[in-house]
Scaffold this active site. Structure first.
Site, PDB file in Angstrom:
ATOM      1  N   GLY A   1    -102.429 -19.403 -47.822  1.00  0.00           N
ATOM      2  CA  GLY A   1    -102.968 -18.796 -49.042  1.00  0.00           C
ATOM      3  C   GLY A   1    -102.262 -17.477 -49.354  1.00  0.00           C
ATOM      4  O   GLY A   1    -101.905 -17.212 -50.512  1.00  0.00           O
TER       5      GLY A   1
ATOM      6  N   CYS B   1    -114.565 -25.139 -43.614  1.00  0.00           N
ATOM      7  CA  CYS B   1    -114.253 -23.720 -43.834  1.00  0.00           C
ATOM      8  C   CYS B   1    -115.521 -22.869 -43.836  1.00  0.00           C
ATOM      9  O   CYS B   1    -115.489 -21.713 -43.432  1.00  0.00           O
ATOM     10  CB  CYS B   1    -113.487 -23.543 -45.130  1.00  0.00           C
ATOM     11  SG  CYS B   1    -114.233 -24.441 -46.481  1.00  0.00           S
TER      12      CYS B   1
ATOM     13  N   LYS C   1    -100.993 -32.321 -54.348  1.00  0.00           N
ATOM     14  CA  LYS C   1    -100.381 -32.697 -53.077  1.00  0.00           C
ATOM     15  C   LYS C   1    -101.442 -32.767 -51.982  1.00  0.00           C
ATOM     16  O   LYS C   1    -102.014 -31.766 -51.588  1.00  0.00           O
ATOM     17  CB  LYS C   1     -99.308 -31.670 -52.653  1.00  0.00           C
ATOM     18  CG  LYS C   1     -98.453 -32.257 -51.531  1.00  0.00           C
ATOM     19  CD  LYS C   1     -97.814 -31.249 -50.634  1.00  0.00           C
ATOM     20  CE  LYS C   1     -98.711 -30.643 -49.617  1.00  0.00           C
ATOM     21  NZ  LYS C   1     -99.152 -31.548 -48.528  1.00  0.00           N
TER      22      LYS C   1
ATOM     23  N   SER D   1    -105.408 -22.877 -45.070  1.00  0.00           N
ATOM     24  CA  SER D   1    -105.444 -21.723 -44.179  1.00  0.00           C
ATOM     25  C   SER D   1    -105.187 -20.418 -44.934  1.00  0.00           C
ATOM     26  O   SER D   1    -104.485 -20.391 -45.941  1.00  0.00           O
ATOM     27  CB  SER D   1    -104.409 -21.898 -43.071  1.00  0.00           C
ATOM     28  OG  SER D   1    -103.119 -21.946 -43.627  1.00  0.00           O
ATOM     29  N   THR D   2    -105.731 -19.339 -44.409  1.00  0.00           N
ATOM     30  CA  THR D   2    -105.532 -18.017 -45.005  1.00  0.00           C
ATOM     31  C   THR D   2    -104.045 -17.649 -44.992  1.00  0.00           C
ATOM     32  O   THR D   2    -103.532 -17.065 -45.952  1.00  0.00           O
ATOM     33  CB  THR D   2    -106.382 -16.976 -44.248  1.00  0.00           C
ATOM     34  OG1 THR D   2    -107.766 -17.335 -44.435  1.00  0.00           O
ATOM     35  CG2 THR D   2    -106.160 -15.570 -44.767  1.00  0.00           C
ATOM     36  N   GLU D   3    -103.370 -18.053 -43.927  1.00  0.00           N
ATOM     37  CA  GLU D   3    -101.936 -17.748 -43.803  1.00  0.00           C
ATOM     38  C   GLU D   3    -101.144 -18.334 -44.984  1.00  0.00           C
ATOM     39  O   GLU D   3    -100.362 -17.633 -45.640  1.00  0.00           O
ATOM     40  CB  GLU D   3    -101.474 -18.361 -42.486  1.00  0.00           C
ATOM     41  CG  GLU D   3    -100.110 -17.969 -42.032  1.00  0.00           C
ATOM     42  CD  GLU D   3     -99.662 -18.872 -40.882  1.00  0.00           C
ATOM     43  OE1 GLU D   3    -100.492 -19.624 -40.313  1.00  0.00           O
ATOM     44  OE2 GLU D   3     -98.457 -18.826 -40.588  1.00  0.00           O
TER      45      GLU D   3
HETATM   46  P1  NAI Z   1    -102.447 -25.448 -44.014  1.00  0.00           P
HETATM   47  O1  NAI Z   1    -102.971 -24.298 -44.791  1.00  0.00           O
HETATM   48  O2  NAI Z   1    -101.101 -25.366 -43.432  1.00  0.00           O
HETATM   49  O3  NAI Z   1    -102.482 -26.775 -44.904  1.00  0.00           O
HETATM   50  C1  NAI Z   1    -103.259 -26.961 -46.060  1.00  0.00           C
HETATM   51  C2  NAI Z   1    -102.406 -27.617 -47.157  1.00  0.00           C
HETATM   52  O4  NAI Z   1    -101.369 -26.723 -47.555  1.00  0.00           O
HETATM   53  C3  NAI Z   1    -101.691 -28.900 -46.728  1.00  0.00           C
HETATM   54  O5  NAI Z   1    -101.652 -29.793 -47.821  1.00  0.00           O
HETATM   55  C4  NAI Z   1    -100.283 -28.411 -46.413  1.00  0.00           C
HETATM   56  O6  NAI Z   1     -99.298 -29.406 -46.529  1.00  0.00           O
HETATM   57  C5  NAI Z   1    -100.090 -27.348 -47.465  1.00  0.00           C
HETATM   58  N1  NAI Z   1     -99.101 -26.310 -47.140  1.00  0.00           N
HETATM   59  C6  NAI Z   1     -98.689 -25.890 -45.911  1.00  0.00           C
HETATM   60  N2  NAI Z   1     -97.785 -24.910 -46.036  1.00  0.00           N
HETATM   61  C7  NAI Z   1     -97.611 -24.689 -47.359  1.00  0.00           C
HETATM   62  C8  NAI Z   1     -96.818 -23.768 -48.126  1.00  0.00           C
HETATM   63  N3  NAI Z   1     -96.026 -22.878 -47.547  1.00  0.00           N
HETATM   64  N4  NAI Z   1     -96.903 -23.808 -49.473  1.00  0.00           N
HETATM   65  C9  NAI Z   1     -97.720 -24.680 -50.086  1.00  0.00           C
HETATM   66  N5  NAI Z   1     -98.483 -25.578 -49.416  1.00  0.00           N
HETATM   67  C10 NAI Z   1     -98.444 -25.576 -48.068  1.00  0.00           C
HETATM   68  O7  NAI Z   1    -103.514 -25.752 -42.879  1.00  0.00           O
HETATM   69  P2  NAI Z   1    -103.295 -26.576 -41.508  1.00  0.00           P
HETATM   70  O8  NAI Z   1    -102.009 -26.189 -40.859  1.00  0.00           O
HETATM   71  O9  NAI Z   1    -103.507 -27.991 -41.800  1.00  0.00           O
HETATM   72  O10 NAI Z   1    -104.500 -26.011 -40.628  1.00  0.00           O
HETATM   73  C11 NAI Z   1    -104.354 -24.789 -39.940  1.00  0.00           C
HETATM   74  C12 NAI Z   1    -105.644 -24.016 -39.932  1.00  0.00           C
HETATM   75  O11 NAI Z   1    -106.016 -23.674 -41.255  1.00  0.00           O
HETATM   76  C13 NAI Z   1    -106.845 -24.783 -39.408  1.00  0.00           C
HETATM   77  O12 NAI Z   1    -106.894 -24.732 -38.015  1.00  0.00           O
HETATM   78  C14 NAI Z   1    -107.978 -24.051 -40.064  1.00  0.00           C
HETATM   79  O13 NAI Z   1    -108.312 -22.909 -39.316  1.00  0.00           O
HETATM   80  C15 NAI Z   1    -107.412 -23.635 -41.398  1.00  0.00           C
HETATM   81  N6  NAI Z   1    -107.792 -24.563 -42.485  1.00  0.00           N
HETATM   82  C16 NAI Z   1    -108.751 -24.179 -43.369  1.00  0.00           C
HETATM   83  C17 NAI Z   1    -109.166 -25.053 -44.342  1.00  0.00           C
HETATM   84  C18 NAI Z   1    -110.222 -24.692 -45.318  1.00  0.00           C
HETATM   85  O14 NAI Z   1    -110.919 -25.585 -45.804  1.00  0.00           O
HETATM   86  N7  NAI Z   1    -110.369 -23.444 -45.686  1.00  0.00           N
HETATM   87  C19 NAI Z   1    -108.631 -26.404 -44.444  1.00  0.00           C
HETATM   88  C20 NAI Z   1    -107.571 -26.707 -43.516  1.00  0.00           C
HETATM   89  C21 NAI Z   1    -107.218 -25.802 -42.566  1.00  0.00           C
END
Ligand code: NAI
Ligand code: MG
Length: 484
Positions: free
Chosen positions: A241, A292, A184, A237-239
């Site tokens: 994760g 990240c 996804k 995001s860690t949240e």
């Molecule tokens: P996110 O963690 O919400 O999104 C990442 C992926 O997870 C997207 O494909 C999203 O649709 C999916 N997702 C969201 N909620 C989910 C759930 N409950 N179960 C399964 N999949 C889910 O990150 P977001 O909201 O785009 O960004 C927020 C913050 O996260 C950023 O400001 C940044 O600090 C951090 N982040 C870190 C990343 C990294 O590479 N470690 C990448 C993206 C964001």
């Protein structure tokens, strides 16, 4: 700087053949979502609509997992490993052949400079397929016992910062190890994954080995909670994760989680300052800081801090901000309005908590989502901008007096993904690297990636490694775990 002007050098949009609508890629075909819902993806640099993409819900995820299971049982797990490898080589070569098209689509959908998608994202994504193609028929020599086995069907969820590259980090090792996948993509950047689906068709990959279901967090959660997946691979995001770790805790599913970071970039007094400045720039302004492993905490030895900061500000004044499709652009658009709001919100706490903000004088475009390159000096460890991931072009600067203090400050974080060390003394670099609690440590460079090198973090930065031999471990199970 008026004495060194650049003429515009725009890449052509014409090479990107973006369809006005996309379905979900299930069982080797593009199909309409069962409920017929779709969502828009826009160009964050202009706010123009690029395409309407299928919104996958629970029933679509179920269809995708069934298709991946059938492909796993009937075809992929039975195929000789050498044949699997051939498909991966074919995919890698097609990605190279279509590299320019991929780069343009990535830049339009994500907002990153074309120079970066062209020179980093796409070549590295192809390199991951080449690297893992080589592993497919050599897994019994990878140190996981004489008969390592795939896990089965893997659910993969990726973020928006490196859309195609994160897809490659997920799909290449999974397929090389003999698994099938449902992936996804992130909601703001689905287009290169859909182009990749076309590449799978072009490569003749058996139907159902790769399935791509576009949607949002609800779609992602449906994938995580589907009873017939064996593993979840997540970057984001860690949240989220943590939420995934909770929801699979009572199941037999395994997970690799690649989460956030707040990397320390340490500059010692004996560092080559001009090189360090280039590394600092690359560490925080590459990909608008949506990285990240970004070097978002600059920690400088006090006696060289004035010199480093003066040169850093001069260098920041040369950063060209604007049209991501221009080949001269260094800093592109922020990926979404939501992310811009987050950067603004956390940065404002820097002002409120007493840090000093500085940005060069840049003219930001009026349409789209933009943030200037920014540094905060006078930052202390308790400031929010020193603790939280901003995920934008914002650098927090701290200082230290002794090497021991540098290490203590660097490790004072809930994360532990990456770190940088700038010093002329090899012994000091090795000493510091040993003390730093970070999964990846760069010495006198930053943000260097290679498919053979494992990547991953300590503490809240995640579980497991991706890339290299270590990354394969997350996609295999063995009867003898002696060498694991
Ligand atoms: P996110 O963690 O919400 O999104 C990442 C992926 O997870 C997207 O494909 C999203 O649709 C999916 N997702 C969201 N909620 C989910 C759930 N409950 N179960 C399964 N999949 C889910 O990150 P977001 O909201 O785009 O960004 C927020 C913050 O996260 C950023 O400001 C940044 O600090 C951090 N982040 C870190 C990343 C990294 O590479 N470690 C990448 C993206 C964001
Ligand atoms: Mg987009």
């Amino acid at each position: 700087m008026n004495d060194f002007e650049y003429a515009n050098a725009p890449e052509s949009k014409a090479i990107a053949n973006i369809s006005p609508n996309y379905g979900l890629f299930i069982g080797g075909k593009f199909v309409d979502p069962k409920k017929g819902k779709s969502f828009s993806t826009i160009n964050p640099a202009t706010e123009e609509l690029l395409s309407k993409v299928g919104y996958g819900d629970k029933s679509d995820i179920d269809a995708a997992v069934r298709s991946a299971r059938a492909a796993y049982t009937k075809i992929w797990s039975k195929m000789p490993a050498k044949e699997r490898g051939k498909y991966l080589y074919r995919i890698a070569r097609i990605m190279q052949e279509r590299a320019r098209e991929f780069a343009v689509v990535e830049t339009l959908d994500n907002g990153k400079p074309i120079r970066e998608s062209r020179d980093t994202d796409i070549p590295l994504a192809a390199a991951h397929f080449f690297y893992h193609a080589g592993w497919a028929d050599k897994l019994e020599y990878a140190g996981f016992g004489s008969k390592p086995k795939p896990l089965g069907v893997v659910g993969q969820i990726i973020p928006w910062n490196f859309p195609l590259l994160m897809l490659a980090w997920k799909i290449a090792p999974a397929l090389a190890a003999g698994n099938t996948v449902v992936l996804k993509p992130a909601e703001t950047t689905p287009l290169t994954a859909l182009l990749f689906a076309e590449v799978c068709q072009q490569a003749g990959l058996p139907d159902g080995v790769v399935n791509i279901v576009t949607g949002d967090g609800i779609t992602g959660a449906a994938l995580v909670n589907h009873p017939d997946i064996n593993k979840v691979a997540f970057t984001g995001s860690t949240e989220v994760g943590k939420a995934i770790a909770r929801s699979i805790s009572a199941t037999k599913k395994t997970a690799t989680l690649e989460l956030g970071g707040k990397a320390a970039n340490l500059v010692f007094e004996d560092a080559a300052v001009d090189e360090a400045v280039e590394g600092i720039i690359n560490g925080i302004f590459f990909n608008q800081g949506h990285v990240c492993c970004a070097g978002s905490r600059l920690i400088i030895q006090e006696n060289v801090a004035d010199e480093v900061l003066e040169k850093l500000k001069k260098r920041m004044s040369l950063i060209r901000v604007g049209d991501p499709m221009d080949k001269n652009t260094d800093l592109g658009a922020i990926n979404s309005k939501e992310q811009l709001n987050k950067i603004e919100e956390i940065s404002k706490t820097g002002d409120a908590e007493g840090a000093n903000r500085w940005s060069p004088d840049v003219k930001l475009p009026t349409k789209g989502f933009w943030y200037p390159p920014t540094i905060f000096t006078g930052v202390t460890q308790s400031h929010r901008i020193a603790r939280e991931e901003i995920f934008g072009p914002v650098l927090s600067v701290l200082t230290f007096r002794t090497p021991a203090e540098a290490i203590e400050k660097a490790n004072n974080t809930m994360y532990g993904l990456s770190a940088g060390i700038w010093s002329d003394k090899g012994s000091k670099v090795l000493w510091a690297a040993k003390q730093l609690k970070a999964g990846v440590i760069w010495s006198n460079t930053f943000n260097k990636f290679d498919p053979a090198s494992p990547f991953g973090g300590y503490k809240e930065s995640g579980w497991g490694r991706e890339g290299g031999r270590h990354g394969l471990a997350g996609y295999l199970t063995s009867d003898s775990k002696v060498n694991k």
